[in-house]
Write a protein that holds these residues in place. Structure first.
Motif, PDB file in Angstrom:
ATOM      1  N   ILE A 125      -9.591  -2.594  -0.237  1.00  0.00           N
ATOM      2  CA  ILE A 125      -8.772  -1.532  -0.832  1.00  0.00           C
ATOM      3  C   ILE A 125      -8.831  -1.700  -2.347  1.00  0.00           C
ATOM      4  O   ILE A 125      -8.992  -2.827  -2.835  1.00  0.00           O
ATOM      5  CB  ILE A 125      -7.316  -1.626  -0.317  1.00  0.00           C
ATOM      6  CG1 ILE A 125      -6.545  -0.320  -0.535  1.00  0.00           C
ATOM      7  CG2 ILE A 125      -6.554  -2.772  -0.979  1.00  0.00           C
ATOM      8  CD1 ILE A 125      -6.505   0.544   0.683  1.00  0.00           C
ATOM      9  N   ALA A 151      -6.302  -4.723   4.774  1.00  0.00           N
ATOM     10  CA  ALA A 151      -7.379  -4.849   3.792  1.00  0.00           C
ATOM     11  C   ALA A 151      -7.934  -6.276   3.794  1.00  0.00           C
ATOM     12  O   ALA A 151      -7.190  -7.235   3.607  1.00  0.00           O
ATOM     13  CB  ALA A 151      -6.866  -4.483   2.402  1.00  0.00           C
ATOM     14  N   ILE A 211      -5.746   3.235  -2.837  1.00  0.00           N
ATOM     15  CA  ILE A 211      -4.412   3.277  -2.251  1.00  0.00           C
ATOM     16  C   ILE A 211      -3.646   4.449  -2.876  1.00  0.00           C
ATOM     17  O   ILE A 211      -3.965   4.882  -3.980  1.00  0.00           O
ATOM     18  CB  ILE A 211      -3.683   1.938  -2.482  1.00  0.00           C
ATOM     19  CG1 ILE A 211      -2.518   1.779  -1.516  1.00  0.00           C
ATOM     20  CG2 ILE A 211      -3.218   1.812  -3.946  1.00  0.00           C
ATOM     21  CD1 ILE A 211      -1.976   0.364  -1.469  1.00  0.00           C
ATOM     22  N   MET A 237      -5.330   6.406   5.241  1.00  0.00           N
ATOM     23  CA  MET A 237      -5.680   4.993   5.087  1.00  0.00           C
ATOM     24  C   MET A 237      -5.828   4.318   6.455  1.00  0.00           C
ATOM     25  O   MET A 237      -6.745   3.514   6.657  1.00  0.00           O
ATOM     26  CB  MET A 237      -4.626   4.272   4.240  1.00  0.00           C
ATOM     27  CG  MET A 237      -5.043   2.869   3.846  1.00  0.00           C
ATOM     28  SD  MET A 237      -3.897   2.107   2.682  1.00  0.00           S
ATOM     29  CE  MET A 237      -2.519   1.750   3.749  1.00  0.00           C
TER      30      MET A 237
END
Ligand SMILES: [Zn+2]
Ligand SMILES: [Zn+2]
Length: 273
Positions: free
Chosen positions: A84, A98, A45, A60
């Protein structure tokens, strides 16, 4: 007798979407070649203080889109899961897309607010300790006090590399891991985390990158986890397809020797049921 524990995949992997060398497809192909049942991705992240190794918010979304498509494409060969690797410096909830979260401390917060990278290089580690007043144990205590707060700050499904701050500490060159203050610091953090029931990982990443000869957590820490029957999963923190299975068999042998309670993703991840 129960079936022996088998390595069937890896939940801690990085790709070209962050600081890995290979694409998700190349990682999946290697996992298929290994005969694995699953591969989980744990892209970094964004940490705005140190963006170089992370995914931007746009990257992402592309990462999750790509993994969604690959999950469908490979469904008859291997299970592909998109997680993640979250960082405690953010203190924000993980992204909703995620499927699982690895909660990690990559930066020690100094009193002046500076975020000091714990896994960048030996020189950075020396500078960090100087920044914190010169006592390596003060540095370690600050690190583990943050580790103790991982559940609140990252909402994890797995605690990442518990003693990452020892990456450059092979043979105790920087931090005295035998010191009672060091032991107190990690024991307090571990004892704060154990009641959550969230698994720890055995992480072989520093071995594959040549920095250490044993995985995270250290042997004394693994003994403590074993004594308390804490769930543990083996991950490689792979940054390449070639490194996907690095030292997994050695990690498995070590876990067996120490009596560590190994679990599989089905035992704690809803997305595997
Ligand atoms: Zn990490
Ligand atoms: Zn990682």
């Amino acid at each position: 007798m129960a079936d022996p524990y088998r390595i069937r995949g890896n939940l801690h992997t990085h790709t070209t979407f962050c600081d890995g060398k290979n694409t998700p497809r190349e990682m999946i192909e290697r996992a298929v070649a290994l005969g694995w049942a699953y591969i989980g991705f744990s892209g970094h992240i964004l940490t705005p203080n140190d963006p170089g190794y992370c995914m931007s918010p746009a990257a992402m979304e592309a990462y999750f889109d790509t993994l969604d498509a690959l999950r469908v494409e490979y469904a008859d060969r291997i299970r592909v899961v998109a997680g993640i690797e979250h960082d405690d410096s953010l203190g924000t909830p993980p992204p909703p897309r995620a499927a699982y979260v690895i909660g990690s401390v990559h930066y020690v917060r100094a009193e002046d607010g500076a975020l000091l990278s714990v896994d960048h290089s030996p020189a950075t580690t020396e500078r960090n300790i100087a920044h914190m007043g010169g006592d390596p144990l003060t540095y370690a205590e600050a690190y583990f006090s943050q580790v103790a707060l991982l559940p609140q700050r990252t909402q994890p499904h797995i605690f990442g590399h518990f003693d990452l701050l020892t990456k450059f500490n092979e043979r105790g060159v920087v931090i005295d891991e035998e010191h009672p203050r060091y032991r107190r610091a990690w024991l307090d953090a571990m004892d704060a985390l154990i009641p959550t029931g969230i698994p720890f990982e055995i992480n072989t990443g520093a071995i594959s990158r040549g920095w250490r000869t044993t995985p995270y957590p250290s042997v004394p820490q693994l003994r403590h986890l074993a004594a308390h029957h804490v769930p543990v999963i083996i991950n490689t923190d792979a940054h390449s397809a070639a490194g996907l299975d690095c030292y997994v068999n050695e990690a498995l042998a070590l876990a067996h020797t120490l009596g560590v309670h190994l679990v599989q993703p089905e035992d704690f991840l809803a997305c595997f049921r």
